[in-house]
Write an enzyme that holds these catalytic residues in place. Structure first.
Site, short mmCIF file in Angstrom:
data_model
loop_
_atom_site.label_atom_id
_atom_site.label_comp_id
_atom_site.label_asym_id
_atom_site.label_seq_id
_atom_site.Cartn_x
_atom_site.Cartn_y
_atom_site.Cartn_z
N SER A 103 -24.42 12.57 -6.90
CA SER A 103 -23.67 11.73 -7.83
C SER A 103 -23.88 10.26 -7.51
O SER A 103 -24.39 9.90 -6.43
CB SER A 103 -22.18 12.05 -7.74
N HIS A 151 0.81 -1.21 0.00
CA HIS A 151 0.00 0.00 0.00
C HIS A 151 0.84 1.27 0.00
O HIS A 151 0.40 2.33 -0.47
CB HIS A 151 -0.93 0.01 1.21
N ASP A 196 -9.51 -7.17 -19.77
CA ASP A 196 -9.62 -8.35 -20.64
C ASP A 196 -8.22 -8.73 -21.10
O ASP A 196 -7.56 -7.98 -21.81
CB ASP A 196 -10.52 -8.00 -21.83
#
Length: 453
Positions: free
Chosen positions: A276, A161, A397
């Site tokens: 939003s 992290h 993908d």
């Protein structure tokens, strides 16, 4: 699960000159996360083919494209250290450094693991690689590809992290997928499009630290077990025994319903609110969770991660390599979230926290480290929000189709919500881990609230 092989994959030198040795210092954005547990994600892919096709075709393409991607993201093959001569921890890369790629086989039920039903949180842990971390040195990235014969495969990713945030991690995965899907022939150029090419210059962040956040965040870590504790060992947060994982979906029509609820309740006073997808999603998930977990604390806090790249002045490039995430806290009284207008209370709280961004992305940044290091009072409960639908996780993908499912497994330890785009391209997915009883209650409240509206 059976481990078939462990490869050490080095950045390729094909058509791209790599540095023989380089270092990158951690910035204040990075140092903030120094000892937090690694971020772990799993991508599940449908692959209903015989095992030989995986080992003869798919695996070689994954390995070569990984090597190509690492040539662009070469610090990921390096190590994090904190030498005595350096004020800050540094990432060091030198020729010969590699990333560990574990290849395994599992006979678990792929369709169930890649499905949407509630499941035990630990069931997917065997699909995740481990980072090698000691007091003196830490690996930055580890990968695991697991084959489910005749069903599918998964790619497990564990990343440090303090070296990369969600945006950087996502960019690397997208680059790897791009190079695997459109893999060039040997000896041909293998450039990445500009939106996937990492930007390494630390100066673009360091100029934004006139208040010496770097020094403050560094000092806070040195004092933890200090007075001069340079250990890189991360916090050992445990996964509760009864932890249950769930993934929930809000389609565009659901989000529109939630918007209309707010507009109706506010009776024309909602024009100054952000309505939003993000605000509505986290607000709704938050209030459902407080109710499902029967939260007893007087106050609840939702910790929001904010990408600061385009919020700084001058802005940081979108492809900046490293952490560039700030925080905001949405705060509400539990009894108000449990009340009839709990969802409105949640939306107001999230809006109020985001409103402070007008004062600058780094306003209040001197408190970020304190929020991590100091426990809140006993009558306060805090829940984090990780991930983002903007990462387009389901767009990765590798040449065999979109993921069937994407999980952020590290929320098992942090108890945060994880937001992502949706597998079917409609709306948002929300994942989190809690007790089995609370997850069933959440599922009922989550669906029932939408049907009643």
């Amino acid at each position: 699960m059976k481990v078939v092989h462990v490869f050490n994959v080095a950045p390729t030198s094909e058509s791209k000159e790599l540095p023989t040795q380089t270092t990158l210092p951690l910035t204040f954005f990075d140092i903030l996360w120094l000892r937090l547990p690694p971020v772990q994600r799993i991508f599940f892919y449908h692959f209903p083919h015989p095992t030989p096709l995986f080992f003869d075709t798919l695996l070689p393409k994954l390995k070569r494209s990984l090597s190509l991607a690492l040539a662009h993201f070469f610090p990921l093959a390096g190590h994090l250290t904190w030498p005595l001569h350096s004020q800050n921890p540094i990432i060091t890369y030198k020729t010969g450094d590699t990333v560990s790629l574990t290849v395994a086989e599992s006979h678990a039920d792929f369709d169930r693991l890649a499905g949407t039903d509630l499941s035990e949180a630990r069931e997917i842990h065997h699909l995740l690689p481990h980072l090698t971390i000691s007091h003196d040195q830490a690996s930055v990235l580890a990968l695991q590809v697991t084959l489910f014969p005749n069903s599918g495969f998964s790619i497990g990713i564990t990343s440090h992290h303090a070296v990369l945030d969600g945006k950087t991690s996502t960019s690397f995965i997208k680059a790897w997928a791009y190079l695997c899907r459109d893999q060039p022939e040997p000896e041909s150029p293998f450039s990445l499009p500009p939106e996937l090419s990492p930007f390494f210059d630390r100066e673009v962040v360091q100029v934004h630290d006139p208040n010496h956040l770097e020094q403050k965040f560094r000092s806070d870590w040195l004092r933890q077990g200090g007075p001069d504790n340079r250990s890189l060992v991360v916090w050992d947060l445990q996964v509760p025994d009864d932890a249950t994982r769930g993934v929930f979906h809000l389609g565009r029509s659901d989000i529109e319903k939630l918007k209309q609820i707010v507009v109706s309740k506010k009776k024309g006073n909602s024009s100054n609110l952000r309505l939003s997808t993000f605000v509505l999603t986290v607000g709704y998930a938050w209030v459902c969770r407080v109710r499902a977990e029967e939260t007893k604390n007087k106050t609840v806090i939702l910790a929001l991660n904010i990408d600061c790249r385009n919020r700084l002045e001058p802005p940081v490039p979108a492809t900046y390599f490293g952490n560039c995430v700030g925080a905001r806290l949405a705060i509400a009284e539990t009894k108000e979230l449990l009340g009839e207008d709990g969802f409105i209370v949640a939306v107001d709280a999230v809006n109020e926290s985001l409103e402070t961004l007008k004062e600058g992305a780094l306003s209040g940044a001197e408190n970020w480290s304190k929020w991590l290091h100091e426990s809140f009072k006993d009558d306060v409960k805090i829940v984090g929000v990780a991930g983002s639908p903007r990462f387009d996780a389901y767009g990765n993908d590798f040449g065999w189709g979109r993921p069937k499912k994407v999980e952020m497994a590290s929320i098992d330890k942090t108890a945060a919500f994880c937001l992502s785009d949706s597998r079917n391209g409609d709306g948002v997915e929300i994942g989190f881990v809690s007790t089995k009883e609370a997850m069933h209650a959440f599922a009922y409240l989550f669906l029932n609230g939408l049907h009643q509206s």
